[in-house]
Scaffold this motif. Structure first.
Motif, PDB file in Angstrom:
ATOM      1  N   ASP A 146     -23.736 -31.256  -5.804  1.00 16.28           N
ATOM      2  CA  ASP A 146     -23.085 -32.058  -6.620  1.00 16.28           C
ATOM      3  C   ASP A 146     -21.768 -31.289  -6.003  1.00 16.28           C
ATOM      4  O   ASP A 146     -20.789 -29.994  -5.934  1.00 16.28           O
ATOM      5  CB  ASP A 146     -23.441 -32.273  -7.446  1.00 16.28           C
TER       6      ASP A 146
ATOM      7  N   ASN B  50     -13.968 -42.333  -1.176  1.00 16.43           N
ATOM      8  CA  ASN B  50     -14.730 -41.368  -1.605  1.00 16.43           C
ATOM      9  C   ASN B  50     -16.601 -41.633  -1.512  1.00 16.43           C
ATOM     10  O   ASN B  50     -17.680 -40.798  -1.866  1.00 16.43           O
ATOM     11  CB  ASN B  50     -14.886 -41.007  -3.631  1.00 16.43           C
TER      12      ASN B  50
ATOM     13  N   TYR C 277     -15.097 -50.503  -6.849  1.00 24.49           N
ATOM     14  CA  TYR C 277     -16.790 -50.347  -6.662  1.00 24.49           C
ATOM     15  C   TYR C 277     -16.942 -51.178  -5.873  1.00 24.49           C
ATOM     16  O   TYR C 277     -18.114 -51.064  -4.767  1.00 24.49           O
ATOM     17  CB  TYR C 277     -16.807 -49.767  -7.732  1.00 24.49           C
TER      18      TYR C 277
ATOM     19  N   VAL D 169     -28.270 -48.811 -14.775  1.00 27.17           N
ATOM     20  CA  VAL D 169     -28.910 -47.894 -15.477  1.00 27.17           C
ATOM     21  C   VAL D 169     -28.421 -47.200 -16.336  1.00 27.17           C
ATOM     22  O   VAL D 169     -27.229 -46.588 -16.225  1.00 27.17           O
ATOM     23  CB  VAL D 169     -29.173 -46.363 -13.635  1.00 27.17           C
TER      24      VAL D 169
ATOM     25  N   THR E  21     -26.876 -44.190 -17.847  1.00 30.23           N
ATOM     26  CA  THR E  21     -26.278 -43.086 -17.361  1.00 30.23           C
ATOM     27  C   THR E  21     -24.465 -43.182 -18.660  1.00 30.23           C
ATOM     28  O   THR E  21     -24.362 -44.006 -17.873  1.00 30.23           O
ATOM     29  CB  THR E  21     -25.924 -42.468 -16.057  1.00 30.23           C
TER      30      THR E  21
HETATM   31  N1  LIG Z   1     -25.557 -45.554 -13.077  1.00 27.71           N
HETATM   32  C1  LIG Z   1     -25.587 -47.265 -13.343  1.00 27.71           C
HETATM   33  O1  LIG Z   1     -25.585 -48.564 -13.895  1.00 27.71           O
HETATM   34  C2  LIG Z   1     -25.853 -47.162 -11.077  1.00 27.71           C
HETATM   35  C3  LIG Z   1     -26.052 -48.989 -10.817  1.00 27.71           C
HETATM   36  C4  LIG Z   1     -26.000 -49.053  -9.422  1.00 27.71           C
HETATM   37  C5  LIG Z   1     -25.642 -47.796  -8.531  1.00 27.71           C
HETATM   38  N2  LIG Z   1     -24.985 -46.900  -9.367  1.00 27.71           N
HETATM   39  C6  LIG Z   1     -25.066 -45.493  -8.374  1.00 27.71           C
HETATM   40  O2  LIG Z   1     -26.092 -44.997  -8.407  1.00 27.71           O
HETATM   41  C7  LIG Z   1     -25.035 -43.008  -7.715  1.00 27.71           C
HETATM   42  C8  LIG Z   1     -25.425 -42.685  -9.397  1.00 27.71           C
HETATM   43  O3  LIG Z   1     -24.745 -43.048 -10.435  1.00 27.71           O
HETATM   44  P1  LIG Z   1     -24.916 -42.333 -11.708  1.00 27.71           P
HETATM   45  O4  LIG Z   1     -24.950 -43.361 -12.711  1.00 27.71           O
HETATM   46  O5  LIG Z   1     -26.090 -41.182 -11.953  1.00 27.71           O
HETATM   47  O6  LIG Z   1     -23.346 -42.203 -11.700  1.00 27.71           O
HETATM   48  P2  LIG Z   1     -22.932 -39.718 -12.182  1.00 27.71           P
HETATM   49  O7  LIG Z   1     -21.397 -40.129 -12.460  1.00 27.71           O
HETATM   50  O8  LIG Z   1     -24.074 -39.417 -13.262  1.00 27.71           O
HETATM   51  O9  LIG Z   1     -23.417 -38.953 -11.010  1.00 27.71           O
HETATM   52  C9  LIG Z   1     -22.535 -38.944  -9.951  1.00 27.71           C
HETATM   53  C10 LIG Z   1     -22.474 -37.743  -9.782  1.00 27.71           C
HETATM   54  O10 LIG Z   1     -22.245 -37.983  -7.922  1.00 27.71           O
HETATM   55  C11 LIG Z   1     -21.220 -36.828  -7.896  1.00 27.71           C
HETATM   56  N3  LIG Z   1     -19.752 -37.351  -6.784  1.00 27.71           N
HETATM   57  C12 LIG Z   1     -19.439 -38.030  -6.317  1.00 27.71           C
HETATM   58  N4  LIG Z   1     -18.687 -37.809  -5.929  1.00 27.71           N
HETATM   59  C13 LIG Z   1     -19.252 -36.859  -5.151  1.00 27.71           C
HETATM   60  C14 LIG Z   1     -18.449 -35.604  -4.140  1.00 27.71           C
HETATM   61  N5  LIG Z   1     -17.492 -36.439  -3.583  1.00 27.71           N
HETATM   62  N6  LIG Z   1     -18.085 -35.336  -3.847  1.00 27.71           N
HETATM   63  C15 LIG Z   1     -19.977 -35.007  -4.767  1.00 27.71           C
HETATM   64  N7  LIG Z   1     -20.157 -35.247  -5.264  1.00 27.71           N
HETATM   65  C16 LIG Z   1     -19.590 -36.137  -5.800  1.00 27.71           C
HETATM   66  C17 LIG Z   1     -20.567 -36.573  -9.232  1.00 27.71           C
HETATM   67  O11 LIG Z   1     -20.007 -35.814  -9.813  1.00 27.71           O
HETATM   68  C18 LIG Z   1     -21.975 -36.887 -10.488  1.00 27.71           C
HETATM   69  O12 LIG Z   1     -22.216 -35.732 -10.707  1.00 27.71           O
HETATM   70  C19 LIG Z   1     -23.825 -43.921  -7.929  1.00 27.71           C
HETATM   71  O13 LIG Z   1     -23.243 -43.606  -6.287  1.00 27.71           O
HETATM   72  C20 LIG Z   1     -23.823 -44.862  -8.366  1.00 27.71           C
HETATM   73  O14 LIG Z   1     -22.459 -45.266  -8.185  1.00 27.71           O
HETATM   74  C21 LIG Z   1     -25.601 -46.460 -10.102  1.00 27.71           C
END
Ligand SMILES: NC(=O)c1ccc[n+]([C@@H]2O[C@H](COP(=O)([O-])OP(=O)(O)OC[C@H]3O[C@@H](n4cnc5c(N)ncnc54)[C@H](O)[C@@H]3O)[C@@H](O)[C@H]2O)c1
Length: 259
Positions: free
Chosen positions: A41, A115, A155, A188, A190
């Protein structure tokens, strides 16, 4: 969940975005299967504590930085030699309404794409020489990689791009015996998702509870997913049980999206 065995004992697994809500749950699930883990991360917060608790290794790395990514790939080569499973979970999410004409709006739009998509390619390319036949790449997309959404066009475009990337790499890497699939989660619970829910409520002049009720009413099963709910989908895609699956984008949304 942990009662099920996916044959991942001792497999070398790298999970990106492992300090985030979903990433942490994936790390715990792969650790419970006995996998050897590298948790990556760009945020240090909690990453090393989680790694220590799971007997895993941690790498603080911004996937936007080619030199940092090369260092991670070198570390994997020196420590493990090969990598069995790459989970490209890292991503970021914020609103990018089309009528936002602030001077930095276009840079934020492009930055999100970079990103969520280019960084995924950068890491995958750096690790490719280490992936043996039978390896599995799992890319994190979203239901917003399958359908559009008001106010989050960057997004949604990025997650649609992840679907196209997944299908293309599946074709490119199939001859090398490497499978490439994606997961498209619905909402999800979070911190990141709840921030988006708040932004939507604000933009629509409604309460967060109202927006959440509307989201759940569109699902066949009206419960918000937890990060733990998703873990089994990733374990399955990483396992030998998913050998016939490549180029697939599995929607995990409690039935909100069915295509
Ligand atoms: N939470 C939801 O509802 C949901 C739904 C569909 C998809 N997603 C996807 O699931 C993944 C995780 O989501 P989440 O809810 O846990 O989000 P989150 O923000 O809690 O976790 C994402 C993590 O990715 C890290 N990150 C982002 N860019 C980075 C980079 N350039 N280098 C290294 N680390 C990086 C961040 O520091 C963070 O810890 C994401 O790709 C998100 O788009 C989430």
């Amino acid at each position: 969940m942990s009662a099920l065995h996916y044959g991942l004992q001792d497999k070398a697994v790298l999970i990106t975005g492992a300090a985030g809500g979903i990433g942490q749950a994936l790390a715990r699930a792969f650790a419970a299967q006995g996998a050897r883990l590298l948790l990556l991360d760009r945020a240090d917060t909690g990453l090393h504590d989680l790694a220590t608790a799971l007997g895993a290794r941690a790498a603080v790395c911004d996937l936007g930085d080619a030199a940092q990514v090369a260092a991670v790939a070198n570390g994997v080569r020196e420590r493990w030699g090969t990598l069995d499973v790459l989970v490209n979970n890292a991503g970021t999410e914020f609103p990018t309404p089309i009528d936002d004409t602030a001077p930095d709006a276009m840079a934020r739009w492009a930055g999100l794409l970079d990103n969520n998509v280019t960084s995924m390619v950068r890491l995958t390319q750096a690790l490719l020489p280490l992936l043996p036949r039978g390896a599995s790449i799992i890319n994190q997309s979203s239901i917003w990689g399958r359908i559009g959404v008001v106010g989050f066009s960057a997004y949604a475009a990025s997650k649609h791009a992840v679907v196209g990337l997944t299908r293309s790499l599946a074709l490119e890497l199939g001859p090398r015996g490497i499978r490439v699939n994606a997961v498209c989660p619905g909402w999800v619970r979070t911190a990141a998702a709840l921030r988006s829910l708040s932004a939507m409520a604000l933009a629509q002049g409604r309460s967060e509870a109202e927006v959440e009720r509307e989201i759940l009413s569109k699902q066949a099963m009206p419960l918000m997913l937890t990060p733990e709910d998703l873990a089994g989908v990733f374990l399955f895609l990483a396992s030998a049980g998913a050998t016939p699956l490549t180029g697939q984008c599995l929607v995990a949304s409690h039935g909100e999206v069915m295509a």
